[in-house]
Write an enzyme that holds these catalytic residues in place. Structure first.
Site, PDB file in Angstrom:
ATOM      1  CG  ASP A 226       0.004  -0.080   2.518  1.00 16.10           C
ATOM      2  OD1 ASP A 226       0.294  -1.208   2.959  1.00 16.10           O
ATOM      3  OD2 ASP A 226       0.454   0.973   3.019  1.00 16.10           O
ATOM      4  CG  ASP A 228       1.798   4.765   5.687  1.00 17.88           C
ATOM      5  OD1 ASP A 228       1.242   3.864   6.336  1.00 17.88           O
ATOM      6  OD2 ASP A 228       2.314   5.764   6.233  1.00 17.88           O
TER       7      ASP A 228
HETATM    8  N1  LIG Z   1       1.226   1.200   5.779  1.00 19.34           N
HETATM    9  C1  LIG Z   1       1.770   0.340   6.633  1.00 19.34           C
HETATM   10  N2  LIG Z   1       2.216   0.756   7.842  1.00 19.34           N
HETATM   11  C2  LIG Z   1       2.786  -0.129   8.701  1.00 19.34           C
HETATM   12  N3  LIG Z   1       2.919  -1.435   8.446  1.00 19.34           N
HETATM   13  C3  LIG Z   1       2.472  -1.886   7.275  1.00 19.34           C
HETATM   14  N4  LIG Z   1       2.474  -3.114   6.751  1.00 19.34           N
HETATM   15  C4  LIG Z   1       1.912  -3.050   5.531  1.00 19.34           C
HETATM   16  N5  LIG Z   1       1.542  -1.777   5.253  1.00 19.34           N
HETATM   17  C5  LIG Z   1       1.885  -1.035   6.320  1.00 19.34           C
END
Ligand SMILES: Nc1ncnc2[nH]cnc12
Ligand SMILES: CSC[C@H]1O[C@H](OP(=O)(O)O)[C@H](O)[C@@H]1O
Length: 309
Positions: A226, A228
């Protein structure tokens, strides 16, 4: 050191979110060593590669993903792997991307870490003992191992694509490890970018610190799931978004593991890619004094028999 050490299991694999087993390996047995720091996240699977070479697999969050990132028994995990004779750990992790060019589905081999955990995770084998030690951690990953992996992971990714786009591989990146379990705010995500971080997870610490204290070579193979929360016009990350890419990332991670493990075992057995970490604690431990309790030295002998037996 347990009798398992004689098995010559040099390589340990830690599976993260979505990665609860490896492919194309023959099951040998489960082991569940009780270490001075308790039991690992789940029983460790010892399995054999096609050549018969054995590797150890451990699911970081437990086989049924029942352990939250802040509660992972990282000391027991690293100590248990060391007790099997493991010298190098390949750790897999699902991460958020803090950079446009690191797309979901891409792989990353980080070389630096920023610690944003909150002090709630026991982060040293020496914590609570009468022995003081300061491990060097300026280069938190095993440099030779990471460089060795680069070309092999790239080749494995090229073969794993199944007609789709070949996942990108990004090297020399910085990972920030946050506490969780909630994801970051938009402000935090932007701050991490300003600090120079490229990816984010909740799991690389204290695992990497403990591997260093136990003199294990440790590398992280991260897979982006992703973006974030930093993109101004996009929704911040949700667990549902992470789950969308998790299965495919895990499939490709299993392919990467199956491709590199045989050669890694051979390289580790020959020795020259793992030489940086072996012996690295020798001058990190403050000299023996009357105040060091024998029981503490015995406990530490479990991970560092060369210095405490
Ligand atoms: N955006 C994110 N923040 C922290 N850990 C994750 N693991 C997968 N995506 C994450
Ligand atoms: C499932 S989203 C957050 C979770 O995923 C990552 O786990 P792992 O590193 O074990 O793959 C991340 O670190 C968080 O723990």
């Amino acid at each position: 050191m347990s009798s398992e050490a004689s098995e010559n299991v040099l390589i340990g694999v830690i599976g993260g979110s979505g990665l609860y087993h490896l492919d194309n390996l023959t099951f040998v047995k489960h082991v569940n060593p009780e270490t001075p720091w308790g039991y690992p996240s789940s029983p460790i699977t010892v399995c054999a590669l096609p050549s018969g070479t054995k590797v150890a697999f451990l699911a970081r969050h437990g086989a049924g993903h029942s352990i939250a990132p802040s509660a992972v028994p990282a000391r027991a995990n690293i100590a248990a792997l060391k007790s099997l004779g493991v010298r190098a750990v390949l750790a897999f992790s699902a991460v958020g991307s803090l950079r446009e060019e690191i797309a979901p589905g891409d792989f990353v081999l980080p070389t630096q870490i920023i610690d944003r955990t909150k002090g709630v995770r026991p982060a040293s084998f020496f914590e609570g003992t009468t022995v003081v030690a300061h491990a060097a951690f300026g280069d938190p990953f095993a440099g030779r191992l990471v460089r060795w992996l680069e070309a092999r992971v790239r080749a494995a990714l090229a073969h794993a694509a199944r007609g789709g786009a070949v996942p990108g591989l990004h090297t020399d990146k910085c990972i920030v490890c946050m506490e969780g379990p909630q994801f970051s705010t938009r402000a935090e995500s932007q701050m991490y970018r300003a600090w120079g971080a490229d990816i984010i997870n909740m799991s690389v610490l204290p695992e990497a610190k403990l591997a260093r204290e136990a003199e294990l070579s440790y590398a992280l193979i991260a897979t982006a799931t992703d973006y974030d929360a930093w993109r101004p016009n996009e929704s911040p990350v949700t667990a549902a978004e992470v789950f969308k890419t998790l299965q495919e990332n895990a499939r490709i991670s299993r392919h990467v593991a199956a491709t590199v493990l045989e050669e890694l075992h051979a390289a580790a057995a020959e020795g020259d890619i793992l030489t940086e970490e072996a012996g690295s604690m020798q001058y990190s431990i403050m000299p023996r004094s009357e105040q060091q309790k024998e029981e503490d030295r015995q406990k530490l002998a479990y991970i560092l028999p060369a210095y405490f037996s």
